[in-house]
Write a protein that holds these residues in place. Structure first.
Motif, PDB file in Angstrom:
ATOM      1  N   GLY A 318       0.904  -1.097  -0.142  1.00  0.00           N
ATOM      2  CA  GLY A 318       0.012  -0.097  -0.080  1.00  0.00           C
ATOM      3  C   GLY A 318       0.867   1.284   0.091  1.00  0.00           C
ATOM      4  O   GLY A 318       0.660   2.213  -0.455  1.00  0.00           O
ATOM      5  N   GLY A 319       1.912   1.318   0.470  1.00  0.00           N
ATOM      6  CA  GLY A 319       2.865   2.261   0.308  1.00  0.00           C
ATOM      7  C   GLY A 319       2.622   3.421   1.409  1.00  0.00           C
ATOM      8  O   GLY A 319       3.240   4.470   1.273  1.00  0.00           O
ATOM      9  N   LYS A 320       1.436   3.368   2.291  1.00  0.00           N
ATOM     10  CA  LYS A 320       1.058   4.588   2.883  1.00  0.00           C
ATOM     11  C   LYS A 320       1.995   4.220   4.498  1.00  0.00           C
ATOM     12  O   LYS A 320       1.771   5.470   5.194  1.00  0.00           O
ATOM     13  N   ILE A 321       1.809   3.190   5.098  1.00  0.00           N
ATOM     14  CA  ILE A 321       2.248   3.034   6.382  1.00  0.00           C
ATOM     15  C   ILE A 321       3.590   2.256   6.773  1.00  0.00           C
ATOM     16  O   ILE A 321       3.956   1.307   6.048  1.00  0.00           O
ATOM     17  N   ALA A 322       4.525   3.017   7.467  1.00  0.00           N
ATOM     18  CA  ALA A 322       5.692   2.459   7.645  1.00  0.00           C
ATOM     19  C   ALA A 322       5.556   1.182   8.783  1.00  0.00           C
ATOM     20  O   ALA A 322       4.688   1.265   9.591  1.00  0.00           O
ATOM     21  N   GLN A 323       6.472   0.244   8.827  1.00  0.00           N
ATOM     22  CA  GLN A 323       6.187  -1.000   9.611  1.00  0.00           C
ATOM     23  C   GLN A 323       7.518  -1.074  10.490  1.00  0.00           C
ATOM     24  O   GLN A 323       8.613  -1.061   9.533  1.00  0.00           O
ATOM     25  N   HIS A 324       7.311  -1.260  11.608  1.00  0.00           N
ATOM     26  CA  HIS A 324       8.501  -1.498  12.516  1.00  0.00           C
ATOM     27  C   HIS A 324       8.146  -3.224  13.077  1.00  0.00           C
ATOM     28  O   HIS A 324       7.025  -3.400  13.765  1.00  0.00           O
ATOM     29  N   LEU A 325       9.021  -4.021  12.637  1.00  0.00           N
ATOM     30  CA  LEU A 325       8.578  -5.527  13.006  1.00  0.00           C
ATOM     31  C   LEU A 325       9.828  -5.772  13.981  1.00  0.00           C
ATOM     32  O   LEU A 325      11.005  -5.555  13.985  1.00  0.00           O
ATOM     33  N   ASP A 326       9.365  -6.706  15.245  1.00  0.00           N
ATOM     34  CA  ASP A 326      10.232  -6.920  16.272  1.00  0.00           C
ATOM     35  C   ASP A 326      10.474  -8.632  16.168  1.00  0.00           C
ATOM     36  O   ASP A 326       9.403  -9.234  15.749  1.00  0.00           O
ATOM     37  N   LEU A 327      11.670  -8.845  16.498  1.00  0.00           N
ATOM     38  CA  LEU A 327      12.038 -10.127  16.690  1.00  0.00           C
ATOM     39  C   LEU A 327      12.746 -10.535  18.016  1.00  0.00           C
ATOM     40  O   LEU A 327      13.302  -9.619  18.626  1.00  0.00           O
ATOM     41  N   ILE A 328      12.552 -11.386  18.626  1.00  0.00           N
ATOM     42  CA  ILE A 328      13.266 -12.091  20.012  1.00  0.00           C
ATOM     43  C   ILE A 328      14.040 -13.051  19.826  1.00  0.00           C
ATOM     44  O   ILE A 328      13.534 -14.176  19.444  1.00  0.00           O
ATOM     45  N   ALA A 329      15.167 -12.961  19.958  1.00  0.00           N
ATOM     46  CA  ALA A 329      16.254 -13.961  19.865  1.00  0.00           C
ATOM     47  C   ALA A 329      16.337 -14.792  21.464  1.00  0.00           C
ATOM     48  O   ALA A 329      16.449 -14.056  22.378  1.00  0.00           O
ATOM     49  N   GLY A 330      16.493 -15.782  21.472  1.00  0.00           N
ATOM     50  CA  GLY A 330      16.360 -16.694  22.708  1.00  0.00           C
ATOM     51  C   GLY A 330      15.153 -17.152  23.212  1.00  0.00           C
ATOM     52  O   GLY A 330      15.187 -17.858  24.516  1.00  0.00           O
ATOM     53  N   LEU A 331      14.195 -17.284  22.414  1.00  0.00           N
ATOM     54  CA  LEU A 331      13.191 -17.998  22.896  1.00  0.00           C
ATOM     55  C   LEU A 331      13.223 -19.492  23.288  1.00  0.00           C
ATOM     56  O   LEU A 331      14.043 -19.944  22.312  1.00  0.00           O
ATOM     57  N   PRO A 332      12.552 -20.030  23.959  1.00  0.00           N
ATOM     58  CA  PRO A 332      12.476 -21.767  24.227  1.00  0.00           C
ATOM     59  C   PRO A 332      12.620 -22.335  23.043  1.00  0.00           C
ATOM     60  O   PRO A 332      11.880 -22.267  22.259  1.00  0.00           O
ATOM     61  N   GLU A 333      13.735 -23.166  22.933  1.00  0.00           N
ATOM     62  CA  GLU A 333      14.208 -24.034  21.855  1.00  0.00           C
ATOM     63  C   GLU A 333      14.292 -23.457  20.522  1.00  0.00           C
ATOM     64  O   GLU A 333      14.257 -24.455  19.528  1.00  0.00           O
ATOM     65  N   GLU A 334      14.333 -22.243  20.445  1.00  0.00           N
ATOM     66  CA  GLU A 334      14.851 -21.692  19.149  1.00  0.00           C
ATOM     67  C   GLU A 334      16.292 -21.631  19.238  1.00  0.00           C
ATOM     68  O   GLU A 334      17.045 -20.508  19.880  1.00  0.00           O
ATOM     69  N   ASP A 335      17.081 -22.607  18.455  1.00  0.00           N
ATOM     70  CA  ASP A 335      18.448 -22.554  18.390  1.00  0.00           C
ATOM     71  C   ASP A 335      18.909 -21.499  17.150  1.00  0.00           C
ATOM     72  O   ASP A 335      18.179 -20.804  16.698  1.00  0.00           O
ATOM     73  N   TYR A 336      20.301 -21.454  17.214  1.00  0.00           N
ATOM     74  CA  TYR A 336      20.899 -20.442  16.128  1.00  0.00           C
ATOM     75  C   TYR A 336      20.376 -20.736  14.604  1.00  0.00           C
ATOM     76  O   TYR A 336      19.820 -19.720  14.029  1.00  0.00           O
ATOM     77  N   ASN A 337      20.044 -21.868  14.378  1.00  0.00           N
ATOM     78  CA  ASN A 337      19.653 -22.031  12.781  1.00  0.00           C
ATOM     79  C   ASN A 337      18.223 -21.817  12.863  1.00  0.00           C
ATOM     80  O   ASN A 337      17.736 -21.211  11.869  1.00  0.00           O
ATOM     81  N   SER A 338      17.243 -21.959  13.855  1.00  0.00           N
ATOM     82  CA  SER A 338      15.995 -21.630  13.802  1.00  0.00           C
ATOM     83  C   SER A 338      15.725 -20.183  13.819  1.00  0.00           C
ATOM     84  O   SER A 338      15.027 -19.686  12.964  1.00  0.00           O
ATOM     85  N   PHE A 339      16.660 -19.358  14.494  1.00  0.00           N
ATOM     86  CA  PHE A 339      16.497 -17.959  14.498  1.00  0.00           C
ATOM     87  C   PHE A 339      16.989 -17.439  13.131  1.00  0.00           C
ATOM     88  O   PHE A 339      16.402 -16.165  12.801  1.00  0.00           O
TER      89      PHE A 339
END
Length: 584
Positions: A318-339
């Motif tokens: 749409g080109g109207k709204i800026a987006q800020h997306l968040d990630l969290i490293a270190g959640l349970p069972e999320e290893d390096y490759n999954s992240f």
């Protein structure tokens, strides 16, 4: 009785809405002064200023970002005036209150949870006999030093709280600071890493009062208004009503920021916004956190990635709204490759900002309570960031932090988007691999320990890519030059490379362009720039391909091309024009 409420904000531009709620609810029975500082202010300066206000009661609003800086202030003030009553409140001290009372012996009471009615009741008691034993929703210190925790208070009727947005002392700074606005409290979700999951249900402020506050704030110059609702769009009808109101009543230059849950956003809402919202009026913050369904299940986070992707894509297109997306490293069972996969999944959306955060084991959250189940180790003090778990080592956390560092510099600041995207797509297996390799190189060179200017960011990327030994380097160099020109409002005094043209050659080309401006197209010719102004407000360079054609088609067609950058002194923006070198 003189009462002051205070806090240490993360930055000067921030404001604290909690202080304003306390003041609004306590008055007119009790006059309350507000005093805001930042975590960068020297503690002795804060102490001196607060002391000069001669408070009898002093309240501090406490968060993970300011608690460690607040404690020394409290200690000094109590030493200076042992009779000073000190009250704490806020999410950081609402949990483990007995531990906090023991750690900070200077504190007389801690407000647990919602503070307006509780704080006023404390003031009522201090103004009479000082007995806090019957004040619900607090931990307090008896005269003998024993800590007591009273039963919690019932939730307040939000519509009994006067507006926190209309204090005369705030008006002059509205245009310079972020204004926080709350239309609801609570969150319907149960994400185990988040404090909002602890409060059951969602309560709303009166819609018409919220609208009146927004109009008042805009009339008095507010430019950035951030809604602090945990999920602004949980009620589709409410969100639509507010979006429509803001579209119909906004003032030019005002920006509204929201935290939304993307996978529950209906397409018809997005279609309405794409059609009717002025560009730049809205900014969405979307917590993706992880794209691994098993990880989300472990933290009781319900997320439909396909619907989330639909929302993010519709907003982007749409080109109207800026987006800020968040990630969290270190959640349970999320290893390096999954992240790594999570990062690449989300970067593929091309968000204006991608925030890479690290899991914090917040007091009171379910994840902290069962930290041993996943082998978590974490900081003892705020911000309680993890140091590792059963699938993610500290070494891997350090490496991901290097990704975060260069991500901030080379993507979120948008200094060279053309270069970065081309490099990712043509040199590295994925976006994560680019940022990881560059972050590792950055750390190896010791650049994390020294400052940098804009030119340094270009020369360091160039050195890194030279070290990678890619055959795409000539193309990337050309894109870097283009990006460097494009992101200057004014003609730069210097560049980070040696010009391929001598001064005499530059003069000859500029004269040819002045004589025949249509060489660079009708749009350029229409500006009728004199040869004198070409020398004054433009820069030229020879590239191995036409970058304007590449921007349109995505194809690299090798042909020596003259790139001209015009630094418009009136509009304070830069535009670029290209033509085959052989035509000039």
């Amino acid at each position: 009785m003189k009462t002051v409420v205070s806090t240490l904000n993360a930055k000067y531009i921030h404001t604290n809405i909690a202080l304003r709620y306390l003041k609004a609810y306590a008055e007119p029975e009790f006059e309350v002064d507000m005093a805001e500082y930042t975590i960068k202010d020297p503690a002795i300066n804060i102490v001196s200023d607060l002391y000069s206000k001669k408070p009898d009661v002093l309240g501090f609003s406490c968060y993970i970002w300011n608690i460690e800086e607040t404690i020394p202030v409290i200690s000094m003030l109590k030493k200076i005036n042992p009779n000073l009553k000190i009250i704490l409140g806020g999410p950081e001290v609402t949990y483990d209150v007995v531990d906090w009372m023991k750690r900070i012996p200077e504190v007389d009471a801690i407000v647990i949870g919602e503070g307006e009615a509780t704080f006023k009741k404390i003031l009522q008691q201090f103004s009479t006999d000082g007995d806090l034993s019957e004040v619900p929703g607090i931990a307090y210190r008896r005269l003998d030093g024993e800590v007591k925790v009273n039963p919690q208070r019932d939730k307040i009727d939000l519509n009994t709280i006067p507006s926190p947005n209309r204090f005369p002392e705030d008006l002059d700074a509205l245009s310079k600071r972020v204004v926080y606005l709350e239309t609801s409290r609570g969150c319907p979700f149960s994400c185990q890493f988040c404090l909002s999951s602890i409060e059951v249900g969602v309560r709303y402020f009166n819609r018409e009062r919220v609208k009146e506050d927004i109009l008042f704030l805009m009339e008095h110059g507010a430019k950035t208004i951030k809604f602090v609702d945990r999920t602004f769009n949980i009620s589709r009808s409410y969100a639509m009503e507010m979006f429509a109101f803001l579209i119909d009543n906004h003032r030019e230059g005002t920006v509204f920021q929201f935290e939304i849950t993307a996978d529950i956003m209906r397409p018809e809402v997005l279609q309405y916004l794409n059609k009717n919202a002025p560009e730049g009026l809205f900014r969405f913050e979307i917590g993706v956190q992880s794209t691994n369904d098993d990880v989300n299940d472990l933290v009781q986070r319900k997320q439909n990635f396909n619907k989330l992707a639909r929302t993010v894509t519709m907003v982007r297109d749409g080109g109207k709204i800026a987006q800020h997306l968040d990630l969290i490293a270190g959640l349970p069972e999320e290893d390096y490759n999954s992240f790594r996969k999570t990062f690449n999944d989300v970067f593929a959306f091309g968000p204006e900002e991608l925030q890479l955060g690290f899991l914090k084991m917040l007091r009171g959250t379910g994840l902290r309570l069962r930290a041993k189940d996943h082998g978590y180790t974490y900081m003892d003090h705020s911000p309680y960031e993890i140091l590792g778990n059963n699938v993610l080592s500290f070494d891997e956390i350090i490496r991901i932090k290097r990704v975060e560092d260069v991500l901030e510099k080379y993507w979120n600041d948008h200094r060279m988007d053309t270069t970065v995207l081309y490099t990712i797509n043509n040199v590295f297996p994925s976006a994560f691999d680019f940022f990881q390799a560059f972050g590792d190189y950055w750390d190896k060179k010791g650049w994390a320990r020294i400052g940098h200017q804009l030119e340094d960011l270009y020369t360091r990327l160039h050195e890194f890519l030279t070290n990678v030994e890619t055959d795409k380097l000539p193309v990337i160099e050309a894109m870097m030059k283009y990006d460097y020109f494009l992101h200057h409002k004014y003609k730069p005094r210097k560049v980070w490379w040696d010009f391929s043209l001598s001064k005499d050659e530059q003069s000859r080309y500029l004269k040819a362009i002045a004589d025949n401006p249509s060489l660079l197209g009708e749009e350029f010719a229409h500006m009728k720039i004199s040869e004198r102004d070409l020398h004054k407000h433009t820069m030229i360079e020879v590239l191995p391909f036409n970058i304007e054609e590449y921007k349109q088609s995505g194809e690299i067609v090798e042909q020596e091309t003259l790139l001209l950058a015009f630094f418009d002194p009136k509009e304070q923006k830069t535009s670029t024009y290209c033509a085959p070198l052989s035509n000039i």
